[in-house]
Design an enzyme around this catalytic site. Structure first.
Site, PDB file in Angstrom:
ATOM      1  N   HIS A 143       0.811  -1.220   0.000  1.00 18.99           N
ATOM      2  CA  HIS A 143       0.000   0.000   0.000  1.00 18.99           C
ATOM      3  C   HIS A 143       0.844   1.270   0.000  1.00 18.99           C
ATOM      4  O   HIS A 143       0.340   2.341  -0.315  1.00 18.99           O
ATOM      5  CB  HIS A 143      -0.990   0.007   1.180  1.00 18.99           C
ATOM      6  CG  HIS A 143      -0.387   0.266   2.517  1.00 18.99           C
ATOM      7  ND1 HIS A 143      -0.078  -0.743   3.406  1.00 18.99           N
ATOM      8  CD2 HIS A 143      -0.037   1.428   3.136  1.00 18.99           C
ATOM      9  CE1 HIS A 143       0.422  -0.202   4.514  1.00 18.99           C
ATOM     10  NE2 HIS A 143       0.457   1.106   4.372  1.00 18.99           N
ATOM     11  N   ASP A 171      -0.359  -7.435   1.030  1.00 16.84           N
ATOM     12  CA  ASP A 171       0.252  -6.135   1.320  1.00 16.84           C
ATOM     13  C   ASP A 171       1.769  -6.218   1.388  1.00 16.84           C
ATOM     14  O   ASP A 171       2.405  -5.656   2.284  1.00 16.84           O
ATOM     15  CB  ASP A 171      -0.303  -5.543   2.616  1.00 16.84           C
ATOM     16  CG  ASP A 171      -0.075  -4.033   2.712  1.00 16.84           C
ATOM     17  OD1 ASP A 171       0.260  -3.423   1.688  1.00 16.84           O
ATOM     18  OD2 ASP A 171      -0.222  -3.482   3.817  1.00 16.84           O
ATOM     19  N   SER A 188       4.799   2.398   7.767  1.00 13.79           N
ATOM     20  CA  SER A 188       4.456   1.194   7.013  1.00 13.79           C
ATOM     21  C   SER A 188       5.615   0.756   6.130  1.00 13.79           C
ATOM     22  O   SER A 188       6.222   1.573   5.432  1.00 13.79           O
ATOM     23  CB  SER A 188       3.229   1.449   6.140  1.00 13.79           C
ATOM     24  OG  SER A 188       2.087   1.676   6.925  1.00 13.79           O
TER      25      SER A 188
END
Length: 237
Positions: A89, A119, A195
């Site tokens: 993402h 992901d 992330s």
């Protein structure tokens, strides 16, 4: 007989980071060169006014254009030839991917492989020599209560270090069509931009990849266990 007095010399004061209790310092120093900051750019259509309505109201002007959106993320080098693990993402629909190394060098990266459902993504930068690599540990061996470190690029603030403990492990989670397996929960502060960054154990090994937080969370961060990632990146190690 006159007594000889030996002058007392003041011992030189050591920097506080050399104190034995500061065991995070050498781990962070060793890991940081392999952790990179990611900035992506993609074009998103400005939908404040639909194209039809715009043409009706302003027939002699051009239709609304596109605006550049920048996003931040983190990654870590898993191969000296420039292969970098990050979250899908982070680079999803990115037009360009800019990678900044710990030494300040900036490079453009290309997507080598990605898995939207899990992901996971692998990007690569070109380098003349070999790049520092963050060793991979085992998420199966970790225990609840272990000390962990997170290093990332939250809100574009590069090389931000936070610490905490491993709060729980082996949590399966499914969010917005993404399937997360072998989830590690931690109270180490994780914010937007973390992330794709590593969750590191006290041996300086990546035991997980930071994935997401719960909105308005209170010390809840989640990372994908590295052992569930290894089968998908093995050929790039």
């Amino acid at each position: 007989m006159k007594r000889k007095v030996t002058p007392i010399t003041r011992t030189e004061r050591q920097p506080s980071y050399l104190h034995p209790a500061n065991y995070f310092v050498p781990i962070v120093e060793k890991a940081t060169p392999a952790i990179i900051s990611i900035t992506t750019e993609d074009y998103t259509v400005n939908r404040k006014m639909s194209e039809i309505l715009h043409q009706f109201l302003f027939p002699n002007s051009s239709a609304p254009g596109k605006e550049v959106r920048r996003s931040f993320g983190t990654g870590f080098i898993i191969h000296p030839k420039g292969y970098i693990l990050t979250s899908e993402h982070v680079i999803h629909n990115a037009r360009t991917i800019h990678v900044k190394l710990a030494n300040g060098d900036s490079r453009l990266a290309e997507v080598i492989w990605k898995d939207q459902e899990r992901d996971l993504a692998l990007i690569r930068i070109m380098a003349r020599g070999t790049l520092p690599v963050l060793p991979l540990g085992s998420s199966k061996e970790v225990q609840v209560g272990e000390l962990v470190i997170s290093i990332g690029n939250p809100l574009g603030l590069e090389n931000t270090v936070t610490t905490g403990i491993l709060s729980a492990k082996n949590r399966p989670v499914q969010i917005a069509g993404r399937k997360y397996e072998d989830i590690i929960q931690t109270d180490a502060a994780i914010n937007p931009g973390n992330s794709g960054g590593p969750l590191i154990n006290m041996n300086g090994e990546a035991i997980g990849m930071n994935a997401f937080i719960i909105k308005d969370n209170h010390g809840l961060g989640f990372a994908i266990g590295i052992d569930s990632i290894k089968p998908f990146i093995r050929k790039y190690l």
